[in-house]
Design a protein around this motif. Structure first.
Motif, PDB file in Angstrom:
ATOM      1  N   PRO A 163       0.814  -1.219   0.000  1.00 58.20           N
ATOM      2  CA  PRO A 163       0.000   0.000   0.000  1.00 58.20           C
ATOM      3  C   PRO A 163       0.850   1.272   0.000  1.00 58.20           C
ATOM      4  O   PRO A 163       1.963   1.274   0.509  1.00 58.20           O
ATOM      5  N   ASP A 164       0.280   2.318  -0.568  1.00 56.64           N
ATOM      6  CA  ASP A 164       0.943   3.616  -0.603  1.00 56.64           C
ATOM      7  C   ASP A 164       1.042   4.153   0.826  1.00 56.64           C
ATOM      8  O   ASP A 164       0.085   4.089   1.579  1.00 56.64           O
ATOM      9  N   LYS A 165       2.198   4.676   1.179  1.00 63.29           N
ATOM     10  CA  LYS A 165       2.417   5.176   2.545  1.00 63.29           C
ATOM     11  C   LYS A 165       1.837   6.572   2.761  1.00 63.29           C
ATOM     12  O   LYS A 165       1.862   7.087   3.869  1.00 63.29           O
ATOM     13  N   SER A 166       1.285   7.166   1.710  1.00 63.57           N
ATOM     14  CA  SER A 166       0.736   8.517   1.831  1.00 63.57           C
ATOM     15  C   SER A 166      -0.431   8.536   2.806  1.00 63.57           C
ATOM     16  O   SER A 166      -1.311   7.673   2.775  1.00 63.57           O
ATOM     17  N   LYS A 167      -0.433   9.522   3.691  1.00 61.97           N
ATOM     18  CA  LYS A 167      -1.524   9.637   4.656  1.00 61.97           C
ATOM     19  C   LYS A 167      -2.843   9.999   3.995  1.00 61.97           C
ATOM     20  O   LYS A 167      -3.900   9.854   4.603  1.00 61.97           O
ATOM     21  N   ALA A 168      -2.772  10.468   2.759  1.00 62.05           N
ATOM     22  CA  ALA A 168      -4.005  10.843   2.055  1.00 62.05           C
ATOM     23  C   ALA A 168      -4.742   9.621   1.520  1.00 62.05           C
ATOM     24  O   ALA A 168      -5.923   9.709   1.184  1.00 62.05           O
ATOM     25  N   LYS A 169      -4.049   8.493   1.434  1.00 62.08           N
ATOM     26  CA  LYS A 169      -4.649   7.292   0.836  1.00 62.08           C
ATOM     27  C   LYS A 169      -4.931   6.261   1.926  1.00 62.08           C
ATOM     28  O   LYS A 169      -4.104   5.403   2.227  1.00 62.08           O
ATOM     29  N   ARG A 170      -6.115   6.352   2.509  1.00 62.31           N
ATOM     30  CA  ARG A 170      -6.467   5.505   3.650  1.00 62.31           C
ATOM     31  C   ARG A 170      -7.520   4.445   3.326  1.00 62.31           C
ATOM     32  O   ARG A 170      -7.848   3.637   4.174  1.00 62.31           O
ATOM     33  N   CYS A 171      -8.073   4.466   2.122  1.00 54.49           N
ATOM     34  CA  CYS A 171      -9.092   3.481   1.733  1.00 54.49           C
ATOM     35  C   CYS A 171      -8.551   2.616   0.598  1.00 54.49           C
ATOM     36  O   CYS A 171      -7.615   3.000  -0.105  1.00 54.49           O
ATOM     37  N   VAL A 172      -9.142   1.441   0.429  1.00 47.42           N
ATOM     38  CA  VAL A 172      -8.586   0.456  -0.502  1.00 47.42           C
ATOM     39  C   VAL A 172      -9.622   0.062  -1.546  1.00 47.42           C
ATOM     40  O   VAL A 172     -10.797  -0.133  -1.220  1.00 47.42           O
ATOM     41  N   ARG A 173      -9.152  -0.051  -2.790  1.00 46.25           N
ATOM     42  CA  ARG A 173     -10.012  -0.511  -3.883  1.00 46.25           C
ATOM     43  C   ARG A 173      -9.383  -1.720  -4.571  1.00 46.25           C
ATOM     44  O   ARG A 173      -8.154  -1.904  -4.557  1.00 46.25           O
ATOM     45  N   LYS A 174     -10.212  -2.523  -5.145  1.00 48.72           N
ATOM     46  CA  LYS A 174      -9.779  -3.619  -6.002  1.00 48.72           C
ATOM     47  C   LYS A 174      -9.541  -3.064  -7.399  1.00 48.72           C
ATOM     48  O   LYS A 174     -10.328  -2.253  -7.881  1.00 48.72           O
ATOM     49  N   THR A 175      -8.466  -3.491  -8.058  1.00 51.86           N
ATOM     50  CA  THR A 175      -8.165  -3.021  -9.410  1.00 51.86           C
ATOM     51  C   THR A 175      -8.737  -3.989 -10.443  1.00 51.86           C
ATOM     52  O   THR A 175      -9.314  -5.024 -10.097  1.00 51.86           O
ATOM     53  N   VAL A 176      -8.536  -3.670 -11.715  1.00 51.66           N
ATOM     54  CA  VAL A 176      -9.108  -4.502 -12.794  1.00 51.66           C
ATOM     55  C   VAL A 176      -8.492  -5.900 -12.819  1.00 51.66           C
ATOM     56  O   VAL A 176      -9.123  -6.847 -13.298  1.00 51.66           O
ATOM     57  N   ASP A 177      -7.268  -6.050 -12.304  1.00 52.42           N
ATOM     58  CA  ASP A 177      -6.657  -7.387 -12.288  1.00 52.42           C
ATOM     59  C   ASP A 177      -6.881  -8.114 -10.960  1.00 52.42           C
ATOM     60  O   ASP A 177      -6.344  -9.197 -10.739  1.00 52.42           O
ATOM     61  N   GLY A 178      -7.652  -7.497 -10.066  1.00 49.76           N
ATOM     62  CA  GLY A 178      -7.998  -8.145  -8.805  1.00 49.76           C
ATOM     63  C   GLY A 178      -7.118  -7.784  -7.636  1.00 49.76           C
ATOM     64  O   GLY A 178      -7.470  -8.062  -6.485  1.00 49.76           O
ATOM     65  N   THR A 179      -5.937  -7.182  -7.894  1.00 53.30           N
ATOM     66  CA  THR A 179      -5.072  -6.775  -6.785  1.00 53.30           C
ATOM     67  C   THR A 179      -5.589  -5.477  -6.172  1.00 53.30           C
ATOM     68  O   THR A 179      -6.496  -4.842  -6.703  1.00 53.30           O
ATOM     69  N   TRP A 180      -4.980  -5.070  -5.068  1.00 48.77           N
ATOM     70  CA  TRP A 180      -5.503  -3.939  -4.305  1.00 48.77           C
ATOM     71  C   TRP A 180      -4.584  -2.725  -4.388  1.00 48.77           C
ATOM     72  O   TRP A 180      -3.359  -2.853  -4.469  1.00 48.77           O
ATOM     73  N   LYS A 181      -5.199  -1.565  -4.319  1.00 46.98           N
ATOM     74  CA  LYS A 181      -4.471  -0.302  -4.241  1.00 46.98           C
ATOM     75  C   LYS A 181      -5.100   0.581  -3.163  1.00 46.98           C
ATOM     76  O   LYS A 181      -6.322   0.636  -3.049  1.00 46.98           O
ATOM     77  N   SER A 182      -4.268   1.252  -2.392  1.00 45.83           N
ATOM     78  CA  SER A 182      -4.788   2.263  -1.473  1.00 45.83           C
ATOM     79  C   SER A 182      -5.099   3.518  -2.278  1.00 45.83           C
ATOM     80  O   SER A 182      -4.433   3.812  -3.275  1.00 45.83           O
ATOM     81  N   ASP A 183      -6.123   4.244  -1.854  1.00 48.71           N
ATOM     82  CA  ASP A 183      -6.574   5.394  -2.627  1.00 48.71           C
ATOM     83  C   ASP A 183      -7.173   6.429  -1.677  1.00 48.71           C
ATOM     84  O   ASP A 183      -7.457   6.141  -0.507  1.00 48.71           O
ATOM     85  N   GLN A 184      -7.376   7.648  -2.204  1.00 48.04           N
ATOM     86  CA  GLN A 184      -8.024   8.684  -1.418  1.00 48.04           C
ATOM     87  C   GLN A 184      -9.496   8.334  -1.236  1.00 48.04           C
ATOM     88  O   GLN A 184     -10.189   8.015  -2.209  1.00 48.04           O
ATOM     89  N   CYS A 185      -9.960   8.420  -0.014  1.00 50.07           N
ATOM     90  CA  CYS A 185     -11.313   7.971   0.317  1.00 50.07           C
ATOM     91  C   CYS A 185     -12.400   8.797  -0.362  1.00 50.07           C
ATOM     92  O   CYS A 185     -13.534   8.328  -0.517  1.00 50.07           O
ATOM     93  N   ASP A 186     -12.082  10.023  -0.772  1.00 47.56           N
ATOM     94  CA  ASP A 186     -13.078  10.881  -1.417  1.00 47.56           C
ATOM     95  C   ASP A 186     -13.195  10.639  -2.923  1.00 47.56           C
ATOM     96  O   ASP A 186     -14.085  11.200  -3.561  1.00 47.56           O
ATOM     97  N   ASN A 187     -12.305   9.818  -3.464  1.00 47.40           N
ATOM     98  CA  ASN A 187     -12.458   9.457  -4.876  1.00 47.40           C
ATOM     99  C   ASN A 187     -13.694   8.587  -5.041  1.00 47.40           C
ATOM    100  O   ASN A 187     -14.143   7.931  -4.091  1.00 47.40           O
ATOM    101  N   ARG A 188     -14.226   8.567  -6.245  1.00 46.41           N
ATOM    102  CA  ARG A 188     -15.484   7.856  -6.482  1.00 46.41           C
ATOM    103  C   ARG A 188     -15.262   6.616  -7.370  1.00 46.41           C
ATOM    104  O   ARG A 188     -14.722   6.727  -8.464  1.00 46.41           O
ATOM    105  N   TYR A 189     -15.695   5.472  -6.827  1.00 46.75           N
ATOM    106  CA  TYR A 189     -15.653   4.209  -7.558  1.00 46.75           C
ATOM    107  C   TYR A 189     -16.949   3.451  -7.269  1.00 46.75           C
ATOM    108  O   TYR A 189     -17.659   3.749  -6.304  1.00 46.75           O
ATOM    109  N   SER A 190     -17.213   2.487  -8.101  1.00 46.37           N
ATOM    110  CA  SER A 190     -18.278   1.554  -7.737  1.00 46.37           C
ATOM    111  C   SER A 190     -17.726   0.639  -6.643  1.00 46.37           C
ATOM    112  O   SER A 190     -16.558   0.762  -6.252  1.00 46.37           O
ATOM    113  N   TYR A 191     -18.509  -0.296  -6.154  1.00 40.18           N
ATOM    114  CA  TYR A 191     -18.090  -1.047  -4.968  1.00 40.18           C
ATOM    115  C   TYR A 191     -18.783  -2.405  -4.921  1.00 40.18           C
ATOM    116  O   TYR A 191     -19.746  -2.667  -5.652  1.00 40.18           O
ATOM    117  N   ILE A 192     -18.277  -3.259  -4.051  1.00 38.03           N
ATOM    118  CA  ILE A 192     -18.833  -4.608  -3.881  1.00 38.03           C
ATOM    119  C   ILE A 192     -19.336  -4.759  -2.446  1.00 38.03           C
ATOM    120  O   ILE A 192     -18.599  -4.526  -1.484  1.00 38.03           O
TER     121      ILE A 192
END
Length: 215
Positions: A163-192
């Motif tokens: 995961p990215d060590k940036s304090k701004a990226k505290r939430c996690v999303r699944k990517t198109v290949d199934g692996t995970w990335k930390s991301d900014q929680c205010d970004n908008r994605y669909s979800y499971i």
């Protein structure tokens, strides 16, 4: 003169003694009644406990039967949801922040997906190819990521350099290949969202929610 003073004092003392004796008798009677009430309450408590234990055993048996039905392939999921093993999954196409997605799943008596096994990870990676929020986050600003139910992450399926060590990226999303990335929680994605099959059945039947030992 002394006798004239003594006699009223004796009369007064006799009167007070009589009053004390009556008060003592009343207190003794009340104490006896309280003893009877205590015994009745104790008996009632034992009866209630026996009834609770019987109901608890019955519910445990019901939950075991429901789990057996789920294990034998009974499709206990909401309409349009997909079942894998004992869990139902739903992919929302709405684009939301992580917090909005978490609230949306909770409104359906579900949670954002929590990946607790390699089989579950492989299923999600093959079943879905989108960028989706999952139920992993570091909103508490602690050393490790946690799932929405508070459990710590044991095994992560991260993309490289994550995961990215940036304090701004505290939430996690699944990517198109199934692996995970930390991301900014205010970004908008669909979800499971996910819900355990047995929990869905329990809600349909309006049964008390089980404790873990009953499942």
């Amino acid at each position: 003169m002394a006798m004239a003073v003594l006699i009223p004092c004796l009369i007064y003392l006799l009167f007070e003694t009589s009053q004390l004796a009556q008060t003592y008798s009343m207190l003794q009677a009340n104490f006896t009644r309280l003893g009877h009430v205590y015994n009745e309450l104790k008996d009632n408590m034992n009866t209630v406990k026996h009834s609770y234990d019987s109901s608890n055993h019955t519910l445990t048996a019901v939950y075991k039967i429901l789990n057996a039905l789920v294990d034998r392939g009974y499709r206990a999921c909401p309409r349009t949801w997909i079942k894998f093993q004992r869990i139902c999954y739903h992919i929302s196409r709405k684009l939301e922040t992580w917090q909005e997605a978490n609230t949306s799943c909770a409104s359906q008596n579900a949670t954002l997906v929590m990946v607790n096994s390699e089989a579950q990870q492989e299923f999600l990676a093959s079943f879905d190819k989108g960028n989706r929020w999952i139920g992993l986050n570091n909103l508490q600003n602690i050393q490790s990521f946690r799932w929405v139910n508070g459990e710590p992450l044991v095994t992560g399926y991260w993309s490289s350099n994550e995961p990215d060590k940036s304090k701004a990226k505290r939430c996690v999303r699944k990517t198109v290949d199934g692996t995970w990335k930390s991301d900014q929680c205010d970004n908008r994605y669909s979800y499971i969202c996910q819900i355990r099959s047995i929990n869905y059945i329990i809600q349909l039947l309006n049964l008390p929610f089980p404790i873990e030992s009953q499942l």
